[in-house]
Design an enzyme around this catalytic site. Structure first.
Site, PDB file in Angstrom:
ATOM      1  N   ARG A  55      36.399  39.236  53.427  1.00 23.54           N
ATOM      2  CA  ARG A  55      36.550  38.608  52.128  1.00 23.54           C
ATOM      3  C   ARG A  55      36.570  37.008  52.455  1.00 23.54           C
ATOM      4  O   ARG A  55      36.738  36.637  53.478  1.00 23.54           O
ATOM      5  CB  ARG A  55      37.861  39.149  51.326  1.00 23.54           C
ATOM      6  CG  ARG A  55      37.513  40.338  50.911  1.00 23.54           C
ATOM      7  CD  ARG A  55      38.271  40.501  49.340  1.00 23.54           C
ATOM      8  NE  ARG A  55      37.558  39.555  48.399  1.00 23.54           N
ATOM      9  CZ  ARG A  55      38.298  39.271  47.251  1.00 23.54           C
ATOM     10  NH1 ARG A  55      39.548  39.549  47.021  1.00 23.54           N
ATOM     11  NH2 ARG A  55      37.609  38.071  46.670  1.00 23.54           N
ATOM     12  N   ASP A  80      45.074  41.817  49.447  1.00 23.60           N
ATOM     13  CA  ASP A  80      45.525  40.402  49.799  1.00 23.60           C
ATOM     14  C   ASP A  80      46.770  40.515  50.799  1.00 23.60           C
ATOM     15  O   ASP A  80      46.794  39.623  51.695  1.00 23.60           O
ATOM     16  CB  ASP A  80      45.710  39.560  48.609  1.00 23.60           C
ATOM     17  CG  ASP A  80      44.464  39.047  47.866  1.00 23.60           C
ATOM     18  OD1 ASP A  80      43.200  39.216  48.406  1.00 23.60           O
ATOM     19  OD2 ASP A  80      44.512  38.813  46.557  1.00 23.60           O
ATOM     20  N   ARG A 263      38.115  28.069  38.956  1.00 21.85           N
ATOM     21  CA  ARG A 263      38.414  29.298  38.489  1.00 21.85           C
ATOM     22  C   ARG A 263      39.358  29.052  37.341  1.00 21.85           C
ATOM     23  O   ARG A 263      40.174  28.235  37.234  1.00 21.85           O
ATOM     24  CB  ARG A 263      39.107  30.079  39.315  1.00 21.85           C
ATOM     25  CG  ARG A 263      39.475  31.560  38.894  1.00 21.85           C
ATOM     26  CD  ARG A 263      40.052  32.482  39.953  1.00 21.85           C
ATOM     27  NE  ARG A 263      40.615  33.715  39.457  1.00 21.85           N
ATOM     28  CZ  ARG A 263      40.697  35.055  40.311  1.00 21.85           C
ATOM     29  NH1 ARG A 263      40.606  34.638  41.542  1.00 21.85           N
ATOM     30  NH2 ARG A 263      41.370  35.918  39.891  1.00 21.85           N
ATOM     31  N   TYR A 365      33.034  36.615  45.670  1.00 20.37           N
ATOM     32  CA  TYR A 365      33.300  35.278  46.021  1.00 20.37           C
ATOM     33  C   TYR A 365      31.959  34.768  46.699  1.00 20.37           C
ATOM     34  O   TYR A 365      31.183  35.535  47.275  1.00 20.37           O
ATOM     35  CB  TYR A 365      34.410  34.816  47.149  1.00 20.37           C
ATOM     36  CG  TYR A 365      35.685  34.833  46.298  1.00 20.37           C
ATOM     37  CD1 TYR A 365      36.146  36.085  45.237  1.00 20.37           C
ATOM     38  CD2 TYR A 365      36.837  34.399  46.979  1.00 20.37           C
ATOM     39  CE1 TYR A 365      37.298  35.910  44.530  1.00 20.37           C
ATOM     40  CE2 TYR A 365      38.056  34.558  46.385  1.00 20.37           C
ATOM     41  CZ  TYR A 365      38.369  35.231  45.007  1.00 20.37           C
ATOM     42  OH  TYR A 365      39.685  35.276  44.811  1.00 20.37           O
TER      43      TYR A 365
END
EC number: 3.2.1.18
Length: 404
Positions: A55, A80, A263, A365
């Site tokens: 990621r 995460d 964001r 992303y």
């Protein structure tokens, strides 16, 4: 992993026919039979790191054309809060082959939760490549799990002075307060903004960040920046943008000002701000604020770069998912364009390099890069990180007489 592992990556033979739908005036100038091929740079199915998921892409194209791609190495899955290092992939042949290296390791304190993640990179005027990432050793959300400064948190930096061949040891930017000026006393934690930073026309390095603050008995998180005038030795922190629930962001320089695309959780559109004083104050930047839809549900990271066309027009490119299906699907990663020298044209879609659904466990992303006429993108693709050369789409703009 201390040595490069040379692995040949075969370009995908499948051409994604629907990958980039040209909007309006671009169509007549583009050879649509030559759709960009994808290259899987970080592949969860190979044994380079034996990782289950990759990621958080970051991409730099160096002056000599060398490409450096960066990603979280998520050994045990997409989560995460897990065991994570940061890896780099280097290509000197336009993405045909890649060399791999672990450039930042976590602290090895907890075999489940020690992590370094969310890298953000920049190439300085001296050629130094700087990477900044957040570091934790316990479970828990970075912005909401405590009401004061987290004891297991730090921001780490590594750098390379030889085009990514070797990398420094980690440099802790947060333990030594001399390295970071103006960090608020009510800070819970902060990390870089994800993607890439910039070098301003006067040589100042600017890195996007996201910061969590304790305010009125509650935690809030915001977009901001840090900047350095000494090649990354020390940094000064700007102030937060006006709106909470902004976080991952990137900035560009325009006439000495900083413009941010961010964001914006829960608002269904990307936020944008401008600062005329290096981030001390911010105000809404109307040409971009609430103009790019991010669908219903979660916000998402996006990339933002500035390119000066041959005719002198300064163009902004933003990549972000449309997320038409809502939640964390984050489908249709799309590249948008704005002409800062003719704002009357508004925001236009250039292409959709990843028109598929994202993986709701972690996706959406991307990171754009531009050098010497070459426009590139690195993006998340169902646990892998893929690369595409979008130069043909950029050339469709350069060849468009209406731009001049």
């Amino acid at each position: 992993m201390k040595k490069f592992i040379k692995i040949l990556k075969v370009l995908s033979m499948a051409i994604v026919l629907s990958a980039c739908n040209i909007n309006g005036i671009f169509a007549s100038n583009l050879n649509t039979t030559n759709e960009p091929q994808k290259t899987t740079v970080f592949n969860k199915n190979d044994n380079t790191w034996n990782a289950q998921y990759f990621r958080i892409p970051s991409l730099q194209t160096l002056a000599d054309g060398t490409m450096l791609a960066f990603s979280d190495i998520r050994y045990n899955g997409a989560e995460d809060h897990a065991y994570i290092d940061i890896g780099a992939a280097k290509s000197t042949d336009n993405g045909q082959t890649w060399d791999y290296k672990t450039v930042m390791e976590n602290d090895r304190i907890d075999s489940t939760f020690s992590r370094v993640m969310d890298s953000t990179t920049v190439v300085t005027d001296t050629g130094r490549i700087i990477l900044i990432a957040g570091s934790w050793n316990k479970n828990g959300n970075w912005a909401s799990s405590t009401t004061s400064l987290r004891s297991d948190w730090s921001v780490q930096m590594v750098y390379s002075d030889d085009n990514g061949e070797t990398w420094s040891d980690k440099v802790d930017l947060t333990t030594n307060k001399a390295r970071i000026k103006n960090q608020p006393s009510n800070t819970i934690g902060w990390l870089a903004g994800v993607g890439s930073g910039i070098v301003m026309s006067d040589g100042t390095i600017v890195m996007p960040i996201q910061i969590a603050l304790r305010e009125n008995n509650a935690n809030n998180y915001y977009s901001s920046v840090i900047y350095s005038k000494d090649n990354g030795e020390t940094w000064t922190m700007g102030n937060k943008v006006p709106d909470p629930k902004t976080s991952e962001n990137m900035v560009i320089e325009l006439d000495g000002a900083l413009i941010m695309s961010s964001r914006n959780d829960g608002k269904n559109y990307r936020a944008s701000y401008i600062s005329y004083d290096m981030g001390s104050t911010w105000e809404v930047y109307d040409p971009l604020h609430n103009k790019i839809s991010t669908g219903n549900g979660s916000g998402c990271q996006g990339s933002f770069i500035k390119v000066t066309a041959k005719d002198g027009h300064r163009l902004g490119f933003i990549s972000a998912p449309k997320n038409t299906k809502g939640g964390y699907v984050r489908d249709n990663i799309t590249v948008y364009m704005i002409d800062f020298d003719d704002l009357s044209k508004g925001i236009r879609e250039l292409c959709s390099p990843y028109p598929e659904d994202g993986n709701s466990s972690g996706g959406g992303y991307s990171c754009l890069s531009f050098n010497d006429g070459k426009l590139s993108i690195l993006y998340e693709a169902n646990g892998n990180i893929e690369y595409k050369d979008l130069t043909d789409y950029y050339l469709s703009i350069e060849n468009n007489k209406k731009l001049k």
